[in-house]
Design a protein around this motif. Sequence first.
Motif, short mmCIF file in Angstrom:
data_model
loop_
_atom_site.label_atom_id
_atom_site.label_comp_id
_atom_site.label_asym_id
_atom_site.label_seq_id
_atom_site.Cartn_x
_atom_site.Cartn_y
_atom_site.Cartn_z
N THR A 25 100.96 11.50 -43.16
CA THR A 25 100.30 11.20 -44.45
C THR A 25 98.84 10.77 -44.27
O THR A 25 98.28 10.13 -45.16
CB THR A 25 101.08 10.09 -45.17
N GLN A 28 96.58 11.98 -47.13
CA GLN A 28 96.85 11.31 -48.41
C GLN A 28 96.38 9.85 -48.40
O GLN A 28 95.88 9.35 -49.41
CB GLN A 28 98.36 11.37 -48.73
N LEU A 51 103.06 9.09 -51.53
CA LEU A 51 103.26 8.34 -50.30
C LEU A 51 104.61 7.62 -50.30
O LEU A 51 105.25 7.47 -49.25
CB LEU A 51 102.13 7.35 -50.09
#
Length: 453
Positions: A25, A28, A51
């Motif tokens: 992630t 993000q 997330l």
Amino acid sequence: MNDISPELASDAVKAALTSLYDKKTEAQQKQLAKAVESKEHEKAAELKETLAGFKEKYELDTWMERAANKMANEISFGTHISKGIHSSSKGDNINFNSKASLPSNILGHQSLLSHKIDASGNAAALPLFSFFDFDVNDDKKIMDYIIEDSSSFKYCLSKDKKLSECYFQIFRELLIGEISEPCSSEYNKQTLWPIDEEMNSYVCIIPLYPSSLTNCVYEKVQQIKYSDEVKTAKKNRFLINAKQTPYVTLSNIATVTIGGSNPQGVSRHMSSQKGKNYLLPSLPPIIKQDRAFKLSKFANSIFSTGMEYNAREAIQSIFKSIKDTRNIVDVREARKRAIDEVLYQVFAAAEDIRTTLHAGWSKDYELDRIEKLWLDPKRADLDGEAKFKAEREEDDAWHSQIIHSFARWLNTLMQAEFKKIASDFGDAEHLEWEREIEDMKKRYERAGKGVFL
């Protein structure tokens, strides 16, 4: 086996999953930080929701259940991998842990103190390798503790102890890689090796790619070529006041790329190496022809076609310098160096003859008398050779005759090479050759290495 406490084992597992989550992630999280900073509340809320979905996937029980029941079936571990031979191979990998040592002059997989296990299979299952490869402390990874059957790690893979023990066993069997019936592939190479004298029985040998060994070589070469210490040492070479430190330079290193544009499809090590594998020189020996000067029994002089061949490179350099008609220092110096090299070859051949052949060998040769005096000095010590000794030691006029023979030989070579200007190589050049050998003779004498003694 140095085990760790259950608390540290649990922390290591949680840290490994957090690391996997952060890597997955990363984009993000950066976008979220930027959205929060710019007060884009709606976008930030969307990213937080995304997330949160990822976070749930990386919860201990959720991730371990998927790793043990799905990823473990789509990935294979080993020190020797099948896909390294052909990326489409579906053959088994082997975890080779032979305790047999190799001879001291042979380097192989057994030479490694520790083996970094590789993994190949479905790219979606490679996060399992990253989990196993997570550093617990300075010298051990999660996979090391699992292979060693660590009791601390056995019960920290799930909140349910029985489930955790089940996952642990699945992972351990996967890492150890014991195979009762190994499977090959049509893409693998095969060699039939005879195992009896009549050659009626064969064993089928299927070579696999030694990924652990090649990865070790790759990392060592990278360290030697691109480490910060080497970069600093190379940079300091050109700085006057910087500390000069030695560094290693590798030559004759080739590379081969495995996996094409998708090395991850071959293995995890291949992915980290971007497909590059170093090839060390592995060539058959170059058998050099013995260029030591051999004196023919029927030659009447050492200055013959044999000597011309022995000193051919230096003679070609003289030819080249003569063809360069510029009257400049560089050309004149090049010519002098080439003549000196010819003289060096002559004197080296003479010294080899004088020191290696037995006393009196020249009796059986057709050499001119003056060259026998030069090249067979030990003959003077033999019984019945008083006349030879007197000729050699009481009068050194033969020194000048040898110098004259050298000059005549070199002049003849020049005239043969430059036929159109052969007449130009007359007395002046002849005297120059004589001066050169006289100068070289004096240099040898000053160094305590007389060439006619």
